[in-house]
Design a protein around this motif. Structure first.
Motif, short mmCIF file in Angstrom:
data_model
loop_
_atom_site.label_atom_id
_atom_site.label_comp_id
_atom_site.label_asym_id
_atom_site.label_seq_id
_atom_site.Cartn_x
_atom_site.Cartn_y
_atom_site.Cartn_z
N ARG A 310 2.17 8.83 2.48
CA ARG A 310 1.08 8.78 1.62
C ARG A 310 1.12 10.22 0.58
O ARG A 310 0.56 9.86 -0.61
CB ARG A 310 -0.16 9.10 2.44
CG ARG A 310 -0.73 7.89 3.43
CD ARG A 310 -1.80 8.12 4.07
NE ARG A 310 -1.43 9.10 5.28
CZ ARG A 310 -2.13 9.42 6.38
NH1 ARG A 310 -3.50 8.50 6.62
NH2 ARG A 310 -1.66 10.33 7.20
N THR A 389 3.19 0.97 -1.56
CA THR A 389 1.95 0.51 -0.57
C THR A 389 1.71 -0.60 -0.85
O THR A 389 0.52 -1.26 -0.07
CB THR A 389 1.00 1.69 -0.70
OG1 THR A 389 0.45 1.84 -2.06
CG2 THR A 389 1.21 3.09 -0.16
N ALA A 427 7.86 3.62 1.77
CA ALA A 427 6.90 2.79 2.33
C ALA A 427 7.43 1.21 1.50
O ALA A 427 8.03 1.25 0.27
CB ALA A 427 5.38 2.87 1.63
#
Length: 550
Positions: A310, A389, A427
């Motif tokens: 993140r 993401t 990711a």
């Protein structure tokens, strides 16, 4: 020239913490790879007694000394053969990679006969099928070092038998395409395993060690009652002198590998190189071509990516440590800025690079679609550096047509006419995996960094989604929510997603072609791009059928 000016502090506390975490993951990767080698090496006393080389020793002796070697799918089967990570031995019972033999870039596959006598494992079969596909697409001679007990009847599954036929189909297709298929039969090849030499163009057998038969003595006795020795049924001398299955008879493993090198040399593969290779060699000879290393050290790549995906990362910083001279031209830099598109060169190969500095929004999807089509027009390969993401969600995004614009990007990826290579750097979540050329979109090569994570969504997202749905359903039924039970369910879902998202786990499922040290990314890309360029221009002599055994 557009030289990137890095703003990254490689000596800062953030970089050093990330560096330490990445080095720990690399150490874990190397330990897993060593686990397979050590498991195989336990058989060394037996191999020594028989006068044989271990599988990895065979591969090393076959290769040209001091030349690049690209191992493939080294974690195949990890946590599939055994659910306990501490006991799982990766590799699928097969050693595979791309290396040079007599100056010729070849696909090399070796049965890891130090483990379970080389019996074919489920993921080992899938690994062979994958590397056969790579050999076909990149026009690489296929060398198979065979010593296998065949299927493990104690773990028999009918689907393995049926799908296993594709292994032999691919050998026939490689030969028919004009790609040499060479087998060194170091030991046994029983039943289906006998078709590996049977579907090869050249077979080298080892006196006193090679065996190839459709039914060995036990099965023959069970099926027909006939009694025969292994040598009578399928020994090296019999096949070299009576059946004609073997073209060359070697005295031992070393002699067999020397013959294999001579067979490769006599293919004259280097006497008809593609135009690309000729141009590059001419440029090197004239001094016109000078490889420009990136201005920033590859070691910086260890500290750029956070274990917490993140945390934002400027992927321009990654690109600057991969491309020639840290020189790249941004495409639509201010439009859809979270989707990064640049033109650059890697080891002299012109490429387009697509990466992510955030979710893919409508503008980013349109930008990437435009860029992919332009690269196809220019005939330049596309490198995807995944760190996404997924596609942007929300009312504004949906009303702006995220579905249709994301679909255009996916259509462009699926229909691209140039080689595509994917590196999963961080990711790889949701449909972003698709739009950034994940495994399902058949990139020519796909590698992962040790920190990479792949999932339909993050674990906490999935758990929170299920929590909301469950609690809403209970409220409609007038049932009170048990907080402890809800939290336990939440934790269970997070653990499930996190375990399956791990790069080592996904690599064990062959959802990539291997996990690599980030510092090796430029070298890996350079090898892959060279293979793509050579394959694009190499002229083969395809036939209607593969070379038949006579």
């Amino acid at each position: 020239m557009t030289i990137f000016q890095s703003a990254w502090n490689a000596e800062g506390s953030t970089a050093l913490q990330r560096n330490e975490a990445m080095l720990a993951r690399i150490a874990a990767l190397r330990a897993l790879e060593d686990r397979a080698a050590q498991a195989s090496a336990k058989s060394k006393p037996v191999f020594d007694k028989r006068g044989q080389l271990l599988p990895r020793e065979r591969v090393a002796l076959l290769l040209d000394p001091g030349t690049p070697y690209l191992p493939l799918c080294s974690l195949a089967g990890f946590m599939q053969d055994h659910k306990d990570a501490a006991l799982s031995v990766p590799g699928g019972g097969v050693v595979a990679g791309i290396g040079f033999v007599e100056g010729v870039r070849c696909m090399i596959v070796a049965s890891d006969s130090g483990i379970e006598a080389g019996a074919i494992q489920a993921m080992g079969l899938d690994k062979i099928l994958r590397v056969q596909e790579i050999a076909l697409h990149n026009k690489l001679p296929f060398i198979h070092l065979v010593e296998s007990a065949g299927a493990n009847l104690m773990r028999y599954r009918v689907e393995g038998f049926v799908h296993g036929g594709a292994l032999f189909r691919n050998l026939a297709r490689l030969s028919a395409a004009g790609i040499p298929v060479i087998t060194v039969q170091h030991g046994s090849g029983t039943a289906g395993g006998a078709y590996m030499p049977g579907l090869s163009d050249v077979v080298i057998m080892v006196r006193g060690r090679s065996r190839a038969f459709l039914a060995g003595p036990p099965l023959l006795m069970a099926a027909t009652g006939e009694v025969a020795t292994e040598e009578e049924l399928g020994g090296a001398e019999m096949h070299a002198s009576i059946s004609g299955l073997g073209e060359q008879l070697a005295e031992d493993d070393r002699h067999a590998l020397g013959l294999a090198r001579e067979v490769v040399a006599r293919t004259s593969w280097l006497n008809r190189p593609p135009a690309h290779t000729k141009r590059v060699q001419a440029a090197i000879n004239s001094g016109a071509f000078k490889e420009r290393e990136p201005l920033y050290p590859a070691d910086d790549l260890l500290g750029l990516m956070s274990a917490d995906l993140r945390q934002p990362v400027d992927m321009h910083e990654v690109i600057a440590r991969l491309v020639d001279g840290s020189d790249f031209l941004p495409f639509k830099a201010l439009y859809g800025a979270a989707t990064v598109c640049v033109q650059a060169s890697i080891n002299g190969h012109a490429v387009g690079i697509i990466s992510n500095n955030g979710p893919i929004d409508v503008a980013g999807a349109n930008k990437a679609t435009h860029f992919i089509q332009m690269m196809c027009q220019l005939g330049q390969p596309i490198v995807y550096l995944q760190n996404t993401t997924g596609y942007m969600v929300g009312k504004d995004s949906e009303q702006a047509g995220m579905i249709k614009h994301g679909a255009k990007m996916i259509q462009a990826v699926a229909s691209a006419t140039v080689p595509q290579i994917t590196i999963q750097c961080g990711a790889s979540f949701g449909a972003g995996n698709y739009g950034m050329c994940g495994r399902g979109y058949a990139p020519r090569f796909l590698f992962s960094w040790p920190n990479a994570r792949t999932a339909v969504m993050g674990g906490e997202q999935a758990a929170r989604t299920m929590q909301i749905v469950t609690e809403a359903a209970m409220a409609r039924k007038g049932i009170a929510v048990d907080a402890a039970q809800s939290q336990a369910q939440f934790d269970k879902i997070v653990a499930l997603f996190e375990a399956q998202a791990d790069a080592f786990y996904t690599s064990g499922l062959l959802l990539d072609d291997g996990v690599i040290d980030p510092r090796d990314t430029r070298a890996v890309l350079a090898q892959c791009l060279a293979m793509c360029a050579e394959a694009e221009e190499r002229q083969l002599r395809p036939m209607q059928f593969g070379v038949a055994r006579m």
